[in-house]
Write a protein that holds these residues in place. Structure first.
Motif, PDB file in Angstrom:
ATOM      1  N   THR A  77       0.823  -1.214   0.000  1.00  0.00           N
ATOM      2  CA  THR A  77       0.000   0.000   0.000  1.00  0.00           C
ATOM      3  C   THR A  77       0.858   1.266   0.000  1.00  0.00           C
ATOM      4  O   THR A  77       0.404   2.312  -0.445  1.00  0.00           O
ATOM      5  CB  THR A  77      -0.935   0.049   1.223  1.00  0.00           C
ATOM      6  OG1 THR A  77      -0.140   0.022   2.418  1.00  0.00           O
ATOM      7  CG2 THR A  77      -1.904  -1.123   1.222  1.00  0.00           C
ATOM      8  N   TRP A  78       2.093   1.185   0.465  1.00  0.00           N
ATOM      9  CA  TRP A  78       2.983   2.342   0.537  1.00  0.00           C
ATOM     10  C   TRP A  78       3.826   2.513  -0.721  1.00  0.00           C
ATOM     11  O   TRP A  78       4.579   3.480  -0.850  1.00  0.00           O
ATOM     12  CB  TRP A  78       3.904   2.235   1.761  1.00  0.00           C
ATOM     13  CG  TRP A  78       4.509   0.884   1.932  1.00  0.00           C
ATOM     14  CD1 TRP A  78       4.066  -0.110   2.770  1.00  0.00           C
ATOM     15  CD2 TRP A  78       5.646   0.340   1.243  1.00  0.00           C
ATOM     16  NE1 TRP A  78       4.861  -1.232   2.638  1.00  0.00           N
ATOM     17  CE2 TRP A  78       5.845  -0.976   1.708  1.00  0.00           C
ATOM     18  CE3 TRP A  78       6.511   0.844   0.284  1.00  0.00           C
ATOM     19  CZ2 TRP A  78       6.859  -1.800   1.248  1.00  0.00           C
ATOM     20  CZ3 TRP A  78       7.534   0.022  -0.188  1.00  0.00           C
ATOM     21  CH2 TRP A  78       7.696  -1.278   0.295  1.00  0.00           C
ATOM     22  N   CYS A  79       3.700   1.604  -1.659  1.00  0.00           N
ATOM     23  CA  CYS A  79       4.482   1.618  -2.908  1.00  0.00           C
ATOM     24  C   CYS A  79       3.699   2.395  -3.962  1.00  0.00           C
ATOM     25  O   CYS A  79       2.655   1.947  -4.423  1.00  0.00           O
ATOM     26  CB  CYS A  79       4.724   0.177  -3.343  1.00  0.00           C
ATOM     27  SG  CYS A  79       5.280  -0.022  -5.044  1.00  0.00           S
ATOM     28  N   VAL A  80       4.196   3.576  -4.343  1.00  0.00           N
ATOM     29  CA  VAL A  80       3.480   4.453  -5.280  1.00  0.00           C
ATOM     30  C   VAL A  80       3.204   3.773  -6.622  1.00  0.00           C
ATOM     31  O   VAL A  80       2.065   3.812  -7.101  1.00  0.00           O
ATOM     32  CB  VAL A  80       4.234   5.794  -5.453  1.00  0.00           C
ATOM     33  CG1 VAL A  80       3.583   6.648  -6.522  1.00  0.00           C
ATOM     34  CG2 VAL A  80       4.280   6.542  -4.125  1.00  0.00           C
ATOM     35  N   PRO A  81       4.182   3.120  -7.264  1.00  0.00           N
ATOM     36  CA  PRO A  81       3.859   2.446  -8.525  1.00  0.00           C
ATOM     37  C   PRO A  81       2.823   1.324  -8.346  1.00  0.00           C
ATOM     38  O   PRO A  81       1.980   1.107  -9.210  1.00  0.00           O
ATOM     39  CB  PRO A  81       5.193   1.884  -8.997  1.00  0.00           C
ATOM     40  CG  PRO A  81       6.240   2.665  -8.271  1.00  0.00           C
ATOM     41  CD  PRO A  81       5.619   3.074  -6.975  1.00  0.00           C
ATOM     42  N   CYS A  82       2.901   0.630  -7.209  1.00  0.00           N
ATOM     43  CA  CYS A  82       1.931  -0.437  -6.931  1.00  0.00           C
ATOM     44  C   CYS A  82       0.523   0.130  -6.870  1.00  0.00           C
ATOM     45  O   CYS A  82      -0.421  -0.445  -7.434  1.00  0.00           O
ATOM     46  CB  CYS A  82       2.243  -1.114  -5.594  1.00  0.00           C
ATOM     47  SG  CYS A  82       3.876  -1.848  -5.458  1.00  0.00           S
ATOM     48  N   VAL A  83       0.369   1.238  -6.166  1.00  0.00           N
ATOM     49  CA  VAL A  83      -0.929   1.884  -6.015  1.00  0.00           C
ATOM     50  C   VAL A  83      -1.473   2.275  -7.391  1.00  0.00           C
ATOM     51  O   VAL A  83      -2.666   2.113  -7.671  1.00  0.00           O
ATOM     52  CB  VAL A  83      -0.821   3.119  -5.082  1.00  0.00           C
ATOM     53  CG1 VAL A  83      -2.089   3.941  -5.102  1.00  0.00           C
ATOM     54  CG2 VAL A  83      -0.481   2.664  -3.661  1.00  0.00           C
ATOM     55  N   LYS A  84      -0.580   2.745  -8.257  1.00  0.00           N
ATOM     56  CA  LYS A  84      -0.993   3.167  -9.595  1.00  0.00           C
ATOM     57  C   LYS A  84      -1.551   2.007 -10.415  1.00  0.00           C
ATOM     58  O   LYS A  84      -2.501   2.182 -11.175  1.00  0.00           O
ATOM     59  CB  LYS A  84       0.194   3.801 -10.321  1.00  0.00           C
ATOM     60  CG  LYS A  84      -0.146   4.320 -11.684  1.00  0.00           C
ATOM     61  CD  LYS A  84       1.027   5.018 -12.332  1.00  0.00           C
ATOM     62  CE  LYS A  84       0.612   5.530 -13.706  1.00  0.00           C
ATOM     63  NZ  LYS A  84       1.712   6.180 -14.391  1.00  0.00           N
TER      64      LYS A  84
END
Length: 186
Positions: A77-84
């Motif tokens: 959840t804290w990984c910006v590319p993951c969230v994208k």
């Protein structure tokens, strides 16, 4: 004479370039949206000695998924590319519903199921299961160097590709690629 040789060399280079630019020589294994995916050189299969955890704490063995094409996505959840890329994975799950296909978005969050549930609720992720890799054992065993990292397995459990970074998982060409893997697995 030197000028003639130069033109002959140039002609040979152009001819060879033209041959390799034809569709017969193109790497059509992965669609453009998955251009960063690499095929494993040593093969590989679903990790038989590993299990992931669902939101209720139940362990599910990877080898129980044989017979389905499986996309494993390691994320947090804290990984910006993951969230994208989460909405794309959510839409992919909808597109592939009813087919022998499974999206496993395995959270690396230390906050567990509650953190993932809050994230899914806040971001409208309705079609992915809450799945956890609580101590990062799966990520380590599979050789993930960062997040997100995704792995694609065919219905026989054979590793078809590894992708480090994000992808457009819901693109029509990607859905077509997964449909093709399903057809090859039947």
């Amino acid at each position: 004479m030197k000028a003639l040789l130069r033109y002959v060399k140039l002609g040979v280079i152009v001819a060879i370039s033209g041959i390799y630019a034809t569709p017969a020589f193109a790497d059509t294994q992965f669609p453009q949206e998955l251009s960063k995916m690499v095929e494993p050189s040593d093969g590989g299969s679903l990790p038989e000695d590993l299990a992931f955890v669902d939101e209720n704490g139940n362990e599910i063995a990877f080898n129980s998924l044989k017979g389905q094409v499986v996309l494993i996505n390691l994320w947090a959840t804290w990984c910006v590319p993951c969230v994208k890329e989460m909405p794309d994975l959510d839409r992919l799950a909808v597109e592939m519903d009813g087919k022998p296909f499974r999206v496993l978005a395995l959270s690396q969050d230390r906050g567990g199921a509650e953190a993932v549930s809050e994230f899914f609720e806040k971001n409208g992720i309705d079609n992915l299961d809450i799945l956890l890799d609580p101590r990062g054992a799966i990520a380590r065993k599979m050789g993930a160097r960062g997040l997100p990292t995704s792995f694609v397995y065919d219905g026989k459990g054979d590793l078809k590709g590894k992708l480090e970074g994000i992808a457009r998982w819901d693109a029509p060409a990607v859905i077509g690629y997964f449909d093709q893997l399903i057809d090859q697995s039947l």
